[in-house]
Design a protein around this motif. Structure first.
Motif, mmCIF file in Angstrom:
data_model
loop_
_atom_site.group_PDB
_atom_site.id
_atom_site.type_symbol
_atom_site.label_atom_id
_atom_site.label_comp_id
_atom_site.label_asym_id
_atom_site.label_seq_id
_atom_site.Cartn_x
_atom_site.Cartn_y
_atom_site.Cartn_z
ATOM 1 N N GLU A 56 -2.309 -1.077 -3.023
ATOM 2 C CA GLU A 56 -1.183 -0.296 -2.491
ATOM 3 C C GLU A 56 0.036 -0.339 -3.420
ATOM 4 N N ASN A 57 0.352 -1.525 -3.955
ATOM 5 C CA ASN A 57 1.526 -1.635 -4.829
ATOM 6 C C ASN A 57 1.345 -0.892 -6.147
ATOM 7 N N ALA A 58 0.131 -0.867 -6.671
ATOM 8 C CA ALA A 58 -0.128 -0.101 -7.892
ATOM 9 C C ALA A 58 -0.011 1.393 -7.609
ATOM 10 N N HIS A 59 -0.511 1.810 -6.480
ATOM 11 C CA HIS A 59 -0.395 3.219 -6.075
ATOM 12 C C HIS A 59 1.078 3.599 -5.907
ATOM 13 N N ALA A 60 1.868 2.725 -5.277
ATOM 14 C CA ALA A 60 3.296 2.989 -5.072
ATOM 15 C C ALA A 60 4.041 3.069 -6.403
ATOM 16 N N LEU A 61 3.680 2.208 -7.359
ATOM 17 C CA LEU A 61 4.298 2.254 -8.688
ATOM 18 C C LEU A 61 3.991 3.585 -9.358
ATOM 19 N N ARG A 62 2.745 4.002 -9.327
ATOM 20 C CA ARG A 62 2.368 5.292 -9.928
ATOM 21 C C ARG A 62 3.109 6.447 -9.261
ATOM 22 N N ALA A 63 3.223 6.395 -7.953
ATOM 23 C CA ALA A 63 3.918 7.465 -7.227
ATOM 24 C C ALA A 63 5.391 7.515 -7.630
ATOM 25 N N ALA A 64 6.033 6.352 -7.747
ATOM 26 C CA ALA A 64 7.440 6.304 -8.149
ATOM 27 C C ALA A 64 7.617 6.868 -9.553
ATOM 28 N N ALA A 65 6.722 6.523 -10.459
ATOM 29 C CA ALA A 65 6.806 7.036 -11.834
ATOM 30 C C ALA A 65 6.535 8.535 -11.882
ATOM 31 N N THR A 66 5.592 8.987 -11.099
ATOM 32 C CA THR A 66 5.243 10.406 -11.089
ATOM 33 C C THR A 66 6.409 11.255 -10.600
ATOM 34 N N ARG A 67 7.114 10.806 -9.581
ATOM 35 C CA ARG A 67 8.217 11.617 -9.051
ATOM 36 C C ARG A 67 9.502 11.481 -9.875
ATOM 37 N N SER A 68 9.518 10.565 -10.849
ATOM 38 C CA SER A 68 10.712 10.404 -11.682
ATOM 39 C C SER A 68 10.683 11.386 -12.850
ATOM 40 N N ASP A 69 11.869 11.694 -13.343
ATOM 41 C CA ASP A 69 11.989 12.549 -14.527
ATOM 42 C C ASP A 69 12.023 11.716 -15.798
#
Length: 188
Positions: free
Chosen positions: A59-72
């Motif tokens: 879950e934490n790896a998925h959340a990290l990827r999601a945060a990076a994906t939505r960042s510019d």
């Protein structure tokens, strides 16, 4: 129109010098820059391709990827441990570099900041982070970034958010990195 900036700090120690720099960047960000700090790097297991499958991704790896994906853009704040970056930051880069060909770092503007006890401010760690990010497909700023040496003494005298030189350097680096993001979007 607002832009998103993700900050990742390699030091796990609460109140670390690099955490103080990341917090200063967040505080200094103009209103049109939405900052997000991912703070659970310690809870991400070491990258293992065997668990990097849709139903097995932690879950934490998925959340990290999601945060990076939505960042510019992403700013990495790194201490220097034994002449290199800490394992937590390398692990985050490993998770963000996958899946191959569609990683959250692919084409993402990135900048590197460091603060250390030593006088050189973590230049070796910065070089390692920049190298790993470049291999992972990020667009790393050509500038060295910001390296704050003798941080224990300097931050005791003046917190980074109140230090004019650090404030100016952080803001310049942040805006330069986000400008790269806008330039990349305009090129597509």
């Amino acid at each position: 129109m607002s832009v998103r900036l993700l900050t990742l700090t390699g030091s796990l120690r609460p109140g670390s010098y690099n955490q103080q720099l990341a917090e200063a960047a967040t505080e200094l960000a103009p209103e049109d820059i939405l900052t997000e700090s991912y703070e659970n790097l310690a809870d991400i297991p070491y990258y293992n391709e065997a668990i990097d499958e849709q139903d097995l991704i932690p879950e934490n790896a998925h959340a990290l990827r999601a945060a990076a994906t939505r960042s510019d853009a992403i700013m990495f704040f790194t201490p220097e441990y034994n002449g290199t970056m800490p394992a937590t930051l390398k692990n985050a880069i490993d998770w963000l570099s996958r899946p191959f060909g569609a990683s959250a770092l692919s084409g993402k503007p990135a900048a590197v900041v460091s603060a250390t006890f030593g006088e050189h401010g973590g230049i070796w760690a910065q070089e390692e982070v920049r190298k790993a990010l470049g291999v992972a497909g990020a667009v790393v700023s050509d500038e060295v970034g910001l390296a704050v040496g003798r941080s224990m003494i300097r931050f005791a005298q003046c917190p980074p958010v109140e230090d004019a030189e650090i404030r100016d350097a952080l803001l310049t680096l942040m805006l330069s990195t986000l400008k790269s993001s806008a330039s990349l979007e305009g090129a597509h």
